[in-house]
Design a protein around this motif. Structure first.
Motif, PDB file in Angstrom:
ATOM      1  N   ASN A   6      -6.020   1.914   3.384  1.00 32.67           N
ATOM      2  CA  ASN A   6      -4.875   2.812   3.245  1.00 32.67           C
ATOM      3  C   ASN A   6      -3.581   2.036   3.477  1.00 32.67           C
ATOM      4  OD1 ASN A   6      -4.591   2.589   6.123  1.00 32.67           O
ATOM      5  ND2 ASN A   6      -6.111   4.211   6.358  1.00 32.67           N
ATOM      6  N   THR A   7      -2.457   2.697   3.221  1.00 33.69           N
ATOM      7  CA  THR A   7      -1.163   2.035   3.412  1.00 33.69           C
ATOM      8  C   THR A   7      -0.824   1.882   4.888  1.00 33.69           C
ATOM      9  OG1 THR A   7      -0.057   4.181   3.201  1.00 33.69           O
ATOM     10  CG2 THR A   7      -0.255   2.831   1.207  1.00 33.69           C
ATOM     11  N   GLU A   8      -1.339   2.773   5.732  1.00 34.93           N
ATOM     12  CA  GLU A   8      -1.018   2.727   7.163  1.00 34.93           C
ATOM     13  C   GLU A   8      -1.513   1.435   7.813  1.00 34.93           C
ATOM     14  OE1 GLU A   8      -0.756   6.767   5.719  1.00 34.93           O
ATOM     15  OE2 GLU A   8      -2.402   5.327   5.661  1.00 34.93           O
ATOM     16  N   SER A   9      -2.655   0.944   7.383  1.00 29.95           N
ATOM     17  CA  SER A   9      -3.220  -0.275   7.972  1.00 29.95           C
ATOM     18  C   SER A   9      -2.733  -1.546   7.291  1.00 29.95           C
ATOM     19  CB  SER A   9      -4.754  -0.216   7.890  1.00 29.95           C
ATOM     20  OG  SER A   9      -5.269   0.880   8.607  1.00 29.95           O
ATOM     21  N   ALA A  10      -2.058  -1.412   6.162  1.00 30.68           N
ATOM     22  CA  ALA A  10      -1.739  -2.574   5.337  1.00 30.68           C
ATOM     23  C   ALA A  10      -0.778  -3.554   5.998  1.00 30.68           C
ATOM     24  CB  ALA A  10      -1.158  -2.117   3.997  1.00 30.68           C
ATOM     25  N   THR A  11      -0.078  -3.112   7.048  1.00 30.11           N
ATOM     26  CA  THR A  11       0.862  -4.005   7.734  1.00 30.11           C
ATOM     27  C   THR A  11       0.169  -4.885   8.776  1.00 30.11           C
ATOM     28  OG1 THR A  11       1.378  -2.282   9.346  1.00 30.11           O
ATOM     29  CG2 THR A  11       2.784  -2.427   7.396  1.00 30.11           C
ATOM     30  N   ILE A  12      -1.075  -4.582   9.098  1.00 31.88           N
ATOM     31  CA  ILE A  12      -1.812  -5.363  10.097  1.00 31.88           C
ATOM     32  C   ILE A  12      -2.053  -6.775   9.561  1.00 31.88           C
ATOM     33  CG2 ILE A  12      -3.962  -5.521  11.423  1.00 31.88           C
ATOM     34  CD1 ILE A  12      -4.166  -2.466  11.223  1.00 31.88           C
ATOM     35  N   LEU A  13      -1.741  -7.766  10.370  1.00 29.66           N
ATOM     36  CA  LEU A  13      -1.900  -9.187   9.998  1.00 29.66           C
ATOM     37  C   LEU A  13      -1.098  -9.550   8.749  1.00 29.66           C
ATOM     38  CD1 LEU A  13      -5.743  -9.689  10.649  1.00 29.66           C
ATOM     39  CD2 LEU A  13      -3.850 -10.271  12.160  1.00 29.66           C
ATOM     40  N   LYS A  14       0.018  -8.840   8.551  1.00 31.20           N
ATOM     41  CA  LYS A  14       0.825  -9.085   7.351  1.00 31.20           C
ATOM     42  C   LYS A  14       1.363 -10.507   7.290  1.00 31.20           C
ATOM     43  CE  LYS A  14       5.031  -7.254   9.522  1.00 31.20           C
ATOM     44  NZ  LYS A  14       6.105  -6.241   9.453  1.00 31.20           N
ATOM     45  N   ASP A  15       1.549 -11.131   8.461  1.00 28.86           N
ATOM     46  CA  ASP A  15       2.064 -12.499   8.486  1.00 28.86           C
ATOM     47  C   ASP A  15       0.972 -13.537   8.262  1.00 28.86           C
ATOM     48  OD1 ASP A  15       4.651 -11.588   9.007  1.00 28.86           O
ATOM     49  OD2 ASP A  15       4.283 -11.512  11.170  1.00 28.86           O
ATOM     50  N   LYS A  16      -0.274 -13.103   8.264  1.00 28.31           N
ATOM     51  CA  LYS A  16      -1.393 -14.033   8.093  1.00 28.31           C
ATOM     52  C   LYS A  16      -1.873 -14.110   6.650  1.00 28.31           C
ATOM     53  CE  LYS A  16      -1.687 -15.044  12.465  1.00 28.31           C
ATOM     54  NZ  LYS A  16      -1.421 -16.421  12.944  1.00 28.31           N
ATOM     55  N   VAL A  17      -1.740 -13.011   5.917  1.00 31.78           N
ATOM     56  CA  VAL A  17      -2.216 -12.985   4.530  1.00 31.78           C
ATOM     57  C   VAL A  17      -1.097 -13.424   3.588  1.00 31.78           C
ATOM     58  CG1 VAL A  17      -3.930 -11.197   4.979  1.00 31.78           C
ATOM     59  CG2 VAL A  17      -1.611 -10.540   4.283  1.00 31.78           C
ATOM     60  N   ASP A  18      -1.483 -13.776   2.369  1.00 34.68           N
ATOM     61  CA  ASP A  18      -0.503 -14.250   1.389  1.00 34.68           C
ATOM     62  C   ASP A  18       0.052 -13.115   0.537  1.00 34.68           C
ATOM     63  OD1 ASP A  18      -0.749 -17.109   1.969  1.00 34.68           O
ATOM     64  OD2 ASP A  18      -2.795 -16.849   1.245  1.00 34.68           O
ATOM     65  N   PHE A  19      -0.725 -12.067   0.361  1.00 36.36           N
ATOM     66  CA  PHE A  19      -0.208 -10.850  -0.266  1.00 36.36           C
ATOM     67  C   PHE A  19      -0.923  -9.654   0.338  1.00 36.36           C
ATOM     68  CE2 PHE A  19      -3.706 -12.162  -3.010  1.00 36.36           C
ATOM     69  CZ  PHE A  19      -4.363 -10.985  -3.328  1.00 36.36           C
ATOM     70  N   ILE A  20      -0.271  -8.509   0.258  1.00 36.31           N
ATOM     71  CA  ILE A  20      -0.770  -7.289   0.888  1.00 36.31           C
ATOM     72  C   ILE A  20      -1.620  -6.525  -0.113  1.00 36.31           C
ATOM     73  CG2 ILE A  20      -0.123  -5.167   2.076  1.00 36.31           C
ATOM     74  CD1 ILE A  20       0.742  -7.804   3.468  1.00 36.31           C
ATOM     75  N   SER A  21      -2.751  -6.015   0.346  1.00 36.22           N
ATOM     76  CA  SER A  21      -3.625  -5.227  -0.523  1.00 36.22           C
ATOM     77  C   SER A  21      -4.010  -3.937   0.195  1.00 36.22           C
ATOM     78  CB  SER A  21      -4.879  -6.028  -0.890  1.00 36.22           C
ATOM     79  OG  SER A  21      -5.761  -5.252  -1.677  1.00 36.22           O
ATOM     80  N   PHE A  22      -3.784  -2.816  -0.472  1.00 40.88           N
ATOM     81  CA  PHE A  22      -4.168  -1.520   0.103  1.00 40.88           C
ATOM     82  C   PHE A  22      -4.905  -0.702  -0.951  1.00 40.88           C
ATOM     83  CE2 PHE A  22      -0.293  -0.526  -2.144  1.00 40.88           C
ATOM     84  CZ  PHE A  22      -0.471   0.767  -2.598  1.00 40.88           C
ATOM     85  N   HIS A  23      -5.698   0.269  -0.508  1.00 39.77           N
ATOM     86  CA  HIS A  23      -6.429   1.162  -1.396  1.00 39.77           C
ATOM     87  C   HIS A  23      -5.820   2.564  -1.293  1.00 39.77           C
ATOM     88  CE1 HIS A  23     -10.145  -1.665  -0.740  1.00 39.77           C
ATOM     89  NE2 HIS A  23      -9.127  -2.255  -1.342  1.00 39.77           N
ATOM     90  N   TYR A  24      -5.873   3.282  -2.403  1.00 38.07           N
ATOM     91  CA  TYR A  24      -5.225   4.595  -2.422  1.00 38.07           C
ATOM     92  C   TYR A  24      -6.113   5.611  -3.127  1.00 38.07           C
ATOM     93  CZ  TYR A  24      -1.393   7.958  -2.431  1.00 38.07           C
ATOM     94  OH  TYR A  24      -0.617   9.053  -2.192  1.00 38.07           O
ATOM     95  N   TYR A  25      -6.610   6.591  -2.346  1.00 36.83           N
ATOM     96  CA  TYR A  25      -7.397   7.693  -2.909  1.00 36.83           C
ATOM     97  C   TYR A  25      -6.817   9.042  -2.478  1.00 36.83           C
ATOM     98  CZ  TYR A  25     -10.852   4.171  -4.203  1.00 36.83           C
ATOM     99  OH  TYR A  25     -11.494   3.089  -4.769  1.00 36.83           O
ATOM    100  N   GLU A  26      -5.549   9.052  -2.190  1.00 37.46           N
ATOM    101  CA  GLU A  26      -4.877  10.257  -1.723  1.00 37.46           C
ATOM    102  C   GLU A  26      -4.158  10.931  -2.889  1.00 37.46           C
ATOM    103  OE1 GLU A  26      -2.624   9.042   1.813  1.00 37.46           O
ATOM    104  OE2 GLU A  26      -4.062   7.393   2.003  1.00 37.46           O
ATOM    105  N   ASP A  27      -3.316  11.877  -2.571  1.00 36.54           N
ATOM    106  CA  ASP A  27      -2.587  12.646  -3.574  1.00 36.54           C
ATOM    107  C   ASP A  27      -1.715  11.708  -4.403  1.00 36.54           C
ATOM    108  OD1 ASP A  27      -1.104  14.394  -5.074  1.00 36.54           O
ATOM    109  OD2 ASP A  27      -0.341  15.551  -3.366  1.00 36.54           O
ATOM    110  N   VAL A  28      -1.925  11.694  -5.721  1.00 38.36           N
ATOM    111  CA  VAL A  28      -1.177  10.781  -6.580  1.00 38.36           C
ATOM    112  C   VAL A  28       0.319  11.113  -6.555  1.00 38.36           C
ATOM    113  CG1 VAL A  28      -1.408  12.157  -8.696  1.00 38.36           C
ATOM    114  CG2 VAL A  28      -1.209   9.658  -8.839  1.00 38.36           C
TER     115      VAL A  28
END
Length: 506
Positions: A375-397
């Motif tokens: 989800n987007t809420e967790s996507a900021t975790i370890l943001k400085d360690k990864v090279d790009f951010i990846s999140f999944h979305y199955y909520e209200d479009v």
């Protein structure tokens, strides 16, 4: 008649006597056999799981220039195995504050200090979770009689968590040098002395970020229709995968995300046949003009410190084998690890992720690394360690655009990729108010409009509807399994659904 009865009685008594004697002899034999096994230490080893199954740090020996007797490879391997066994047993002892197994790998003199340390920790309600990640031993001396060896173990990387009253009070990574004396007893090498000569805390230095300037992901998560979540099993078919990759390419997409299941691939001892199938998949992607993101550690969920070295050997084999492949786009360390926060503890999961990011980057300094958060809420975790951010979305479009803008405000300096999104077209007995194929098409139309408007990179879920869904994916509940079967752009009969029109940006 009386004599006949007496004879029968005699036969019964004699037979009973013979049976009793036989049982006594059998019992004595079994007892002697059991006692004789005491001479074989491998049968009385208290550690139920051997080091090869539970502990496999990196070991790099210096070239042999030792004093004393010539060291052959067989003896050197025996020393290495028993030395690592000793480390493993000590890790277990410090974690559980028990002494089982220590006498198997330490002499009387060495184990005395260990027992005292464990007793002190027990009294203070202190426990230590630890492992070593690297060893760089040098053989200094090997006695002429082959009974004594002295090694200096340089740059031993040790990760530790110290708990007091079950609360974490210290977490550290140290680099130390040990002087070790080993004695050969009963055919096994035991530690006689182990002295830490130097130690320093290892700085958590961030490895260089990979180049993501030209990252342009317009892709899809992929499993073959007839073997979902078992892509590299007996049903592996290059012809089917090649056909599917051509469908994906012709639809206007440029990459696929595929999954490597940790246990299925052999855990620490990666199955070479599975690895070859994975390589062939990248070959097929290259032939079709597609790039590949490989998601590691699928269906893995332990994260315990004692598992780290096995995880590292697994990643090491796969990453080092494929890092030069021209079809490789990026590494996804783990799929939706935040779903394990509740059962495994967020700190345990994120520590494991950070360690694995560093390890993968130390092997491959070319390809970017990400984490597929659910989800987007967790996507900021370890943001400085990864090279790009990846999140999944199955909520209200209808909330997608708002979520994307919020994430971009929080992480303005890195590419953001929607690594999974979609909606099931299932509406049936188990979910009578579900979505139709028309609803699915409208969902993707709206999503692609938002993707184009926000300049979002994306990977949809997934190419095909499936007939079977393993219980490990969504559990056994039929309304969840049936819904999961209908996320595809192509139905079970191979026909394009309405949503296929919106598989790419419009």
């Amino acid at each position: 008649m009386v004599n006949l009865n007496k004879n029968i009685l005699r036969v019964i008594i004699i037979a009973s006597y013979i049976m009793i004697v036989a049982l006594v002899i059998s019992g004595i034999s079994a007892l002697l056999g059991y006692l004789n096994t005491g001479a074989d230490r491998s049968t009385i080893l208290h550690t139920e799981l051997k080091k090869i199954d539970q502990y496999s740090p990196s070991v790099v020996w210096s070239p042999l220039t030792n004093e004393g007797r010539f060291m052959d490879n067989e003896n050197l391997k025996a020393i290495e195995n028993n030395y690592l066994d000793a480390w493993y047993v000590k890790h277990i002892a410090y974690k559980t504050n028990t002494t089982e197994g220590i006498k198997d790998f330490y002499t009387d003199n060495a184990r005395k200090n260990l027992y005292e340390f464990i007793a002190s920790n027990t009294a203070e309600n202190i426990s230590i979770e630890s492992t070593t990640l690297e060893h760089h031993p040098t053989l200094e001396f090997f006695s002429e009689d082959g009974q004594l060896a002295i090694i200096t173990d340089h740059d031993v990387v040790e990760y530790k968590r110290v708990f007091k009253d079950e609360s974490l009070v210290l977490e550290t990574t140290e680099t130390s040098t040990y002087k070790v004396v080993l004695l050969l007893e009963d055919g096994f090498w035991r530690i006689r002395h182990q002295v830490k000569e130097t130690t320093q805390e290892t700085e958590n230095v961030a490895l260089a970020a990979m180049n993501t300037k030209n990252l342009d992901i317009q892709g899809i998560n992929y499993y073959p229709q007839d073997s979902p979540w078992d892509m590299f099993g007996d049903s592996f078919s290059e012809a089917i995968i090649s056909k599917d990759f051509n469908i994906i390419k012709n639809a206007g997409l440029n990459m696929v995300r595929i999954f490597v299941q940790y246990e299925d691939f052999g855990k620490a001892n990666v199955n070479p046949k599975k690895l070859e199938k994975l390589k062939r998949t990248l070959d097929l992607a290259e032939a079709s003009g597609l790039k590949v993101m490989i998601t590691l550690f699928d269906f893995y969920g332990d994260y315990s410190v004692m598992d780290w070295t096995l995880n590292m050997r697994h990643a090491e084999t796969i990453v080092s084998t494929l890092k030069h492949h021209s079809a490789l786009l990026a590494w996804d360390i783990k799929n939706e690890p935040n779903l394990d926060f509740e059962s495994r503890g967020q700190h345990n999961v994120t520590s494991w992720l950070e360690n694995m990011i560093n390890h993968v980057k130390s092997i491959d300094n070319i390809h970017p690394v990400t984490i597929g958060w659910s989800n987007t809420e967790s996507a900021t975790i370890l943001k400085d360690k990864v090279d790009f951010i990846s999140f999944h979305y199955y909520e209200d479009v209808n909330q997608l655009e708002t979520s994307i803008h919020a994430l971009k405000r929080e992480i303005p300096n890195k590419p953001i990729v929607m690594g999974e999104f979609g909606i099931s077209s299932y509406s049936g007995f188990w979910k009578p108010f579900g979505s139709s194929e028309e609803d699915q098409a409208n969902y993707y139309k709206k999503a692609q409009e938002i993707i184009a408007k926000t300049n979002m990179q994306y990977m949809s879920w997934t190419l095909y509807d499936f007939t079977e869904i393993p219980k490990e994916v969504v559990g056994r509940l039929p309304w969840r399994k049936n819904a999961q079967k209908h996320y595809g752009f192509i139905d079970k009969k191979g026909n394009e659904k309405e949503s296929f029109t919106y598989i790419t940006k419009q």
